[in-house]
Design a protein around this motif. Structure first.
Motif, PDB file in Angstrom:
ATOM      1  N   GLY A 137       0.946  -1.065  -0.030  1.00  0.00           N
ATOM      2  CA  GLY A 137      -0.102  -0.008   0.215  1.00  0.00           C
ATOM      3  C   GLY A 137       0.867   1.331  -0.021  1.00  0.00           C
ATOM      4  N   LYS A 138       0.259   2.523   0.195  1.00  0.00           N
ATOM      5  CA  LYS A 138       0.772   3.526   0.324  1.00  0.00           C
ATOM      6  C   LYS A 138       0.879   4.276   1.639  1.00  0.00           C
ATOM      7  N   THR A 139       1.781   5.129   2.122  1.00  0.00           N
ATOM      8  CA  THR A 139       2.004   5.630   3.137  1.00  0.00           C
ATOM      9  C   THR A 139       0.932   6.964   2.954  1.00  0.00           C
ATOM     10  N   LEU A 140       0.715   7.625   4.281  1.00  0.00           N
ATOM     11  CA  LEU A 140      -0.088   8.760   4.089  1.00  0.00           C
ATOM     12  C   LEU A 140       0.655   9.913   3.648  1.00  0.00           C
ATOM     13  N   GLU A 141       1.768   9.944   3.682  1.00  0.00           N
ATOM     14  CA  GLU A 141       2.784  10.773   3.043  1.00  0.00           C
ATOM     15  C   GLU A 141       2.580  10.893   1.590  1.00  0.00           C
ATOM     16  N   GLU A 142       2.730   9.673   0.875  1.00  0.00           N
ATOM     17  CA  GLU A 142       2.583   9.572  -0.386  1.00  0.00           C
ATOM     18  C   GLU A 142       0.885   9.931  -0.788  1.00  0.00           C
ATOM     19  N   ILE A 143      -0.084   9.480  -0.133  1.00  0.00           N
ATOM     20  CA  ILE A 143      -1.310  10.000  -0.232  1.00  0.00           C
ATOM     21  C   ILE A 143      -1.449  11.618  -0.379  1.00  0.00           C
ATOM     22  N   LEU A 144      -0.610  12.336   0.388  1.00  0.00           N
ATOM     23  CA  LEU A 144      -0.547  13.809   0.574  1.00  0.00           C
ATOM     24  C   LEU A 144      -0.009  14.518  -0.758  1.00  0.00           C
ATOM     25  N   GLU A 145       1.130  13.803  -1.278  1.00  0.00           N
ATOM     26  CA  GLU A 145       1.811  13.930  -2.250  1.00  0.00           C
ATOM     27  C   GLU A 145       0.461  13.941  -3.817  1.00  0.00           C
ATOM     28  N   ASP A 146      -0.468  13.195  -3.475  1.00  0.00           N
ATOM     29  CA  ASP A 146      -1.480  13.006  -4.820  1.00  0.00           C
ATOM     30  C   ASP A 146      -2.597  13.858  -4.288  1.00  0.00           C
ATOM     31  N   HIS A 147      -2.622  14.515  -3.061  1.00  0.00           N
ATOM     32  CA  HIS A 147      -3.601  15.324  -2.570  1.00  0.00           C
ATOM     33  C   HIS A 147      -3.045  16.599  -2.008  1.00  0.00           C
ATOM     34  N   PRO A 148      -2.326  17.474  -2.928  1.00  0.00           N
ATOM     35  CA  PRO A 148      -1.603  18.580  -2.095  1.00  0.00           C
ATOM     36  C   PRO A 148      -2.464  19.752  -1.307  1.00  0.00           C
ATOM     37  N   GLN A 149      -3.704  19.701  -1.841  1.00  0.00           N
ATOM     38  CA  GLN A 149      -4.659  20.816  -1.195  1.00  0.00           C
ATOM     39  C   GLN A 149      -5.291  20.056   0.171  1.00  0.00           C
ATOM     40  N   GLY A 150      -4.979  19.056   0.445  1.00  0.00           N
ATOM     41  CA  GLY A 150      -5.615  18.485   1.573  1.00  0.00           C
ATOM     42  C   GLY A 150      -6.773  17.148   1.154  1.00  0.00           C
ATOM     43  N   CYS A 151      -6.779  16.308   2.175  1.00  0.00           N
ATOM     44  CA  CYS A 151      -7.751  15.216   1.850  1.00  0.00           C
ATOM     45  C   CYS A 151      -9.100  15.523   2.583  1.00  0.00           C
ATOM     46  N   PRO A 152     -10.166  14.900   2.095  1.00  0.00           N
ATOM     47  CA  PRO A 152     -11.359  15.128   2.693  1.00  0.00           C
ATOM     48  C   PRO A 152     -11.625  14.471   3.954  1.00  0.00           C
ATOM     49  N   GLN A 153     -12.442  15.398   4.777  1.00  0.00           N
ATOM     50  CA  GLN A 153     -12.390  15.237   6.144  1.00  0.00           C
ATOM     51  C   GLN A 153     -13.228  13.547   6.643  1.00  0.00           C
ATOM     52  N   GLU A 154     -13.635  13.152   5.603  1.00  0.00           N
ATOM     53  CA  GLU A 154     -14.150  11.836   5.852  1.00  0.00           C
ATOM     54  C   GLU A 154     -13.070  10.973   5.988  1.00  0.00           C
ATOM     55  N   TRP A 155     -12.194  10.897   5.028  1.00  0.00           N
ATOM     56  CA  TRP A 155     -10.965  10.013   5.033  1.00  0.00           C
ATOM     57  C   TRP A 155     -10.293  10.325   6.399  1.00  0.00           C
ATOM     58  N   VAL A 156      -9.984  11.606   6.758  1.00  0.00           N
ATOM     59  CA  VAL A 156      -9.266  12.010   7.957  1.00  0.00           C
ATOM     60  C   VAL A 156      -9.590  11.373   9.254  1.00  0.00           C
ATOM     61  N   PHE A 157     -11.055  11.605   9.172  1.00  0.00           N
ATOM     62  CA  PHE A 157     -11.838  11.200  10.473  1.00  0.00           C
ATOM     63  C   PHE A 157     -11.576   9.726  10.441  1.00  0.00           C
ATOM     64  N   SER A 158     -11.868   8.772   9.474  1.00  0.00           N
ATOM     65  CA  SER A 158     -11.604   7.418   9.497  1.00  0.00           C
ATOM     66  C   SER A 158     -10.286   7.029   9.858  1.00  0.00           C
ATOM     67  N   TRP A 159      -9.240   7.796   9.355  1.00  0.00           N
ATOM     68  CA  TRP A 159      -7.616   7.330   9.649  1.00  0.00           C
ATOM     69  C   TRP A 159      -7.669   7.556  11.244  1.00  0.00           C
ATOM     70  N   LEU A 160      -8.048   8.767  11.622  1.00  0.00           N
ATOM     71  CA  LEU A 160      -7.779   9.189  13.130  1.00  0.00           C
ATOM     72  C   LEU A 160      -8.571   7.998  13.921  1.00  0.00           C
ATOM     73  N   SER A 161      -9.834   7.551  13.583  1.00  0.00           N
ATOM     74  CA  SER A 161     -10.402   6.465  14.291  1.00  0.00           C
ATOM     75  C   SER A 161      -9.576   5.386  14.458  1.00  0.00           C
ATOM     76  N   GLN A 162      -9.165   4.884  13.315  1.00  0.00           N
ATOM     77  CA  GLN A 162      -8.164   3.625  13.099  1.00  0.00           C
ATOM     78  C   GLN A 162      -7.099   3.899  13.951  1.00  0.00           C
ATOM     79  N   ALA A 163      -6.396   4.919  13.940  1.00  0.00           N
ATOM     80  CA  ALA A 163      -4.935   5.200  14.534  1.00  0.00           C
ATOM     81  C   ALA A 163      -5.389   5.143  15.946  1.00  0.00           C
TER      82      ALA A 163
END
Length: 586
Positions: A137-163
């Motif tokens: 898979g990809k790291t979230l750093e690599e995801i950020l490179e694909d989304h330089p303006q930021g990721c949707p809050q739904e994604w970040v909310f899910s990642w925070l819940s899992q973390a």
């Protein structure tokens, strides 16, 4: 049955002259003799890179017929070995889908060989190895490179819940990760494209990696500092203040790094770029529109004060559940009006802080200017009074008492004996100069505006002898010129300044005051504001003074000269010397 993706094998010996490619099926490297089948099970396929103290390889597990990751420790120091063993121990005891799995026998050592030496003797070293689950898979750093303006809050909310669930498991085992950041969080590739289409990136499983910096809770000294055996670990932009200064780490340490990671993911802005330089808090709400409750939680997680952050993973998880429940399963964006209000609030706060800083700076500068003006003004007053009083005393002794002629006669005889081939015709006016120099030096010293040592006898002596010597040279010059007079006057002022007991940069003070004072009188004379004819008493060829105008002019001259020296001392003390210190002249 699955097969390895490559038939070539990679030797893991860092000293091997030709580590790749090795022939599939060989048990030992053909170049150095190092085993190619590790623990009779793992076959290195290719190198994935080197980071920190370790090298990473993809290995083929002949027992499970799957690919795994081999982490090989290259550093030989005891500290590095301890951290490596610590990571192996942590991964072996954790059983969570968000942590790479390590088998109980996944940590072992490999003895390398080196048969390429000129003496033919085998040499090598014992390398620690750790085999773990390979995360595709990809790291979230690599995801950020694909989304330089930021990721949707739904994604970040899910990642925070899992973390938070992963950290809850770590903290339950009394372990602090200490290095949460986008590059240490990965998303597993979905088993099928349909999963990605239906759930998006926010629905993928999050995995925490790199456990080389973990620390057990309670491993701190009584004073709150890490023990001597602990290693300082800092990730700029993510590590909290207590970790940066080497203090004790607690669960809130991980929450701070995780909160900053989420804000980075939401905004696309590296945390240090949006950090308030005065408070250390992040100013980010005006950049992206998110749920107010979600934003409040993130702000609480990244508080500089550790006591203001959530105390446990359960607290964070509980707040996340409340946010999810109140949004009825869908995280609501902040209304546009609220985003505008928040943006305005942050602008007002930032403006107030900048205004306060500017106000402090301005008032500080005004206060310094007032102090400098008062100090310099007082120095000018006492310097002028001292010069005038000294001139009055010199006039009385020189022209209204028998002391003046007797002193002049004594001085002429002494100079003639000292220099027999010259004749001297010194008049009583030398007492005027000597007493004027003495009075000026005493007045300037008594003012004490520039922290000078009040050594009255020394300053008075230096002032008198400086003025006296300048007058003697002036009177005895056979070809008097304006340039010569300027040099003599500057010399007298410099001599007086050196004797004032200034605490530092005495030579600089003397040069600045001499140059500025003489330059000031030349400027006034050039503008006819203070014409030379006004100084009739100083035309020493005219003999004794006649009239009150000439007496008054001499008193005024030495008074003004004392005031001018005081003014120039202020310029030197408050402007020139600080500039010299700034340039490195201590």
């Amino acid at each position: 049955m699955p097969h390895p993706p490559s038939q070539a094998v990679h030797c893991i010996n860092p000293d091997c002259p030709r580590p790749y490619p090795q022939t599939w099926g060989n048990n030992f490297c053909q170049s150095c003799g190092t085993p190619l089948r590790l623990k009779n099970r793992y076959i290195p396929l290719q190198g994935l890179g080197t980071g920190g103290f370790a090298a990473i390889y993809t290995v083929w597990d002949a027992e499970t017929q799957t690919e795994r990751v081999l982490k090989l420790l290259l550093e030989t120091s005891p500290k590095a070995l301890k951290l490596f063993e610590q990571e192996a121990w942590v991964l072996a005891i954790l059983r969570h889908p968000g942590v790479p799995r390590v088998e109980p026998d996944g940590y072992f050592h490999v003895q390398t060989q080196n048969l390429g030496g000129g003496d033919g003797n085998a040499t090598g070293r014992r390398l620690p190895c750790l085999v773990m689950e390979k995360i595709h898979g990809k790291t979230l750093e690599e995801i950020l490179e694909d989304h330089p303006q930021g990721c949707p809050q739904e994604w970040v909310f899910s990642w925070l819940s899992q973390a938070v669930q992963i950290l809850e498991e770590l903290h339950r085992c009394q372990i602090i990760h200490r290095d949460i950041k986008p590059s240490n969080l990965m998303l597993r590739d979905p088993e099928s494209p349909q999963v990605l289409l239906s759930k998006g990136l926010g629905g993928l499983q999050l995995v925490t990696i790199d456990f080389g910096g973990v620390k057990q809770m309670g491993g701190v000294e009584p004073m709150g500092k890490d023990s001597a055996s602990s290693t300082r670990l800092i990730s700029p932009g993510y590590s909290p203040p207590e970790q940066i200064v080497g203090g004790g780490v607690v669960p809130a340490t991980d929450f701070y790094a995780l909160g900053r990671t989420c804000i980075h993911l939401l905004t696309g802005k590296y945390p240090a770029e949006i950090e308030d330089p005065m408070t250390g808090e992040l100013r980010w709400r005006h950049i992206v529109s998110v749920s107010p409750a979600f934003a409040n939680l993130l702000d609480d997680m990244v508080r500089s004060n550790i006591q203001q952050r959530p105390a446990s993973a359960a607290d964070v998880r509980s707040r996340l559940q409340d946010i999810y429940a109140k949004s009825k399963g869908k995280i609501a964006l902040a209304p546009v009006s609220q985003a505008i209000v928040e943006f305005g609030r942050q602008v007002v706060v930032a403006t107030a802080q900048k205004t306060a800083s500017l106000t402090v700076l301005v008032f500080g500068a005004i206060a310094q200017l007032v102090v400098a003006s008062l100090d310099t003004g007082w120095e000018m007053v006492l310097g002028g009074v001292g010069g005038s009083a000294g001139a009055i005393g010199g006039l009385v002794l020189a022209y209204a008492s028998p002391i003046g002629p007797e002193f002049a006669s004594f001085l002429n005889e002494g100079l003639h004996q000292l220099i027999p081939y010259m004749s001297f015709n010194v008049g009583p006016e030398v007492l005027l100069f000597a007493f004027a120099g003495w009075g000026t030096a005493i007045g300037l010293t008594d003012a004490g505006s520039f922290r000078q040592q009040k050594q009255y006898w020394l300053s008075g002596l230096m002032g008198a002898q400086g003025y006296l010597l300048a007058s003697l040279c002036w009177m005895e010059a056979t070809a008097f010129s304006g340039v010569q007079g300027i040099i003599l006057g500057a010399f007298a002022i410099a001599t007086l300044t050196i004797g004032m007991g200034l605490r530092s940069h005495q030579l600089a003070h003397a040069l600045v005051v001499a140059a500025c004072s003489t330059g000031m009188f030349l400027f006034l004379n050039a503008l006819s504001i203070f014409p030379g004819s006004f100084l009739g008493i100083l035309d020493l060829s005219s003999g004794y003074p006649f009239g009150w105008l000439q007496i008054g002019s001499s008193i005024a001259f030495f008074g003004l000269l004392g005031s001018a020296i005081g003014l120039c001392l202020g310029v030197s003390h408050y402007l020139v010397v600080p500039l010299l210190r700034w340039l490195g002249w201590k």
